[in-house]
Design an enzyme around this catalytic site. Structure first.
Site, PDB file in Angstrom:
ATOM      1  N   ASP A 279       0.814  -1.211   0.000  1.00 36.70           N
ATOM      2  CA  ASP A 279       0.000   0.000   0.000  1.00 36.70           C
ATOM      3  C   ASP A 279       0.850   1.263   0.000  1.00 36.70           C
ATOM      4  OD1 ASP A 279      -2.394  -1.360  -0.018  1.00 36.70           O
ATOM      5  OD2 ASP A 279      -2.641  -1.316   2.150  1.00 36.70           O
TER       6      ASP A 279
ATOM      7  N   TYR B 209       7.190 -10.171   6.871  1.00 36.91           N
ATOM      8  CA  TYR B 209       6.918  -8.748   7.070  1.00 36.91           C
ATOM      9  C   TYR B 209       7.445  -8.340   8.438  1.00 36.91           C
ATOM     10  CZ  TYR B 209       3.720  -8.182   3.095  1.00 36.91           C
ATOM     11  OH  TYR B 209       3.179  -8.093   1.842  1.00 36.91           O
TER      12      TYR B 209
END
Length: 246
Positions: free
Chosen positions: A52, A110
């Protein structure tokens, strides 16, 4: 045609995300623009996944097909010479044509960074959380996320997927200098899943929830029962692994 795999790092601060969009500059658009100049025709790239706006990457994996005969390693220097300074090609490798950056990924890692003090120079690279946190409570909460679960409660309602079952192999809280880092390794992640998990675990750390509440949230399969969504700028796509998982 030859298939080239790239490992790419980028600072997502000034981008509207990875994927090409009609409004706003994106990582994909920048890389495809440079490849089009090199090939003198459009070149489509495929990534391991989308990030994003304001999300960063140290190990995004991309592939594309090329008719150019230059050695794969020369793509590193050629691309970096034309890409903006906040996008860096770290490695290039020729692959078999069966390699697929998205569908071949077995594990993704992540990391989410937070700081507990204000720092104007690092404000784009770690979220600031100034209230007191219990590391022990957060670690207990993270342990409850490990395993194969339906993560509906930790994904956005609008996510366009029917199957929300994912496997998390590792989930831990690390202390590095003046930062707290939330590290996840999983088979894949739903849209906003990592940010929602982090936001919820932080709320465990401040005492709003108990570690045991994580199990109840997973069982509820309802986004409304979990915590807040952590802001995007603390999130990093760290690594993508294509080796078979035992």
């Amino acid at each position: 045609m030859r298939r080239i795999k790239l490992i790419v790092a980028y600072d997502g601060t000034h981008y509207a995300g990875y994927q090409v969009q009609p409004n706003g500059n994106t990582i994909q658009a920048e890389i495809e623009s440079v490849l089009a100049r090199m090939h003198r025709h459009p070149v489509k790239i495929i990534a391991s996944g989308r990030t994003d706006a304001r999300v960063h990457a140290l190990g995004q994996v991309i592939h594309f097909d090329t008719t150019l005969e230059m050695p794969a390693e020369r793509f590193v220097k050629a691309l970096n010479a034309m890409l903006p300074d906040d996008i860096l090609v770290k490695q290039a490798e020729e692959m078999d044509d069966t390699f697929h950056a998205r569908y071949g990924a077995k594990r993704k890692e992540y990391r989410y960074h937070i700081r507990q003090t204000e720092d104007p120079f690092r404000r784009h690279y770690a979220a600031t959380v100034t209230y007191k946190l219990s590391l022990e409570a957060m670690r207990q909460a993270m342990e409850r996320l490990i395993g194969t679960h339906d993560f509906t409660s930790f994904s956005v309602t609008k996510a366009e997927v029917e199957d929300r079952v994912r496997t998390i192999y590792e989930a831990e809280v690390l202390e590095m200098g003046d930062e707290i880092i939330f590290r996840f390794v999983g088979s894949g992640f739903l849209y906003n899943q990592v940010r929602i998990m982090v936001g919820t675990v932080i709320e465990v750390g401040r005492g709003k929830y108990q570690p045991a509440d994580i199990t109840q949230m997973l069982e509820a399969k309802d986004r409304r029962v979990a915590g807040i969504t952590a802001p995007p700028h603390g999130l990093y796509l760290w690594n993508v692994n294509y080796e078979k998982v035992d």
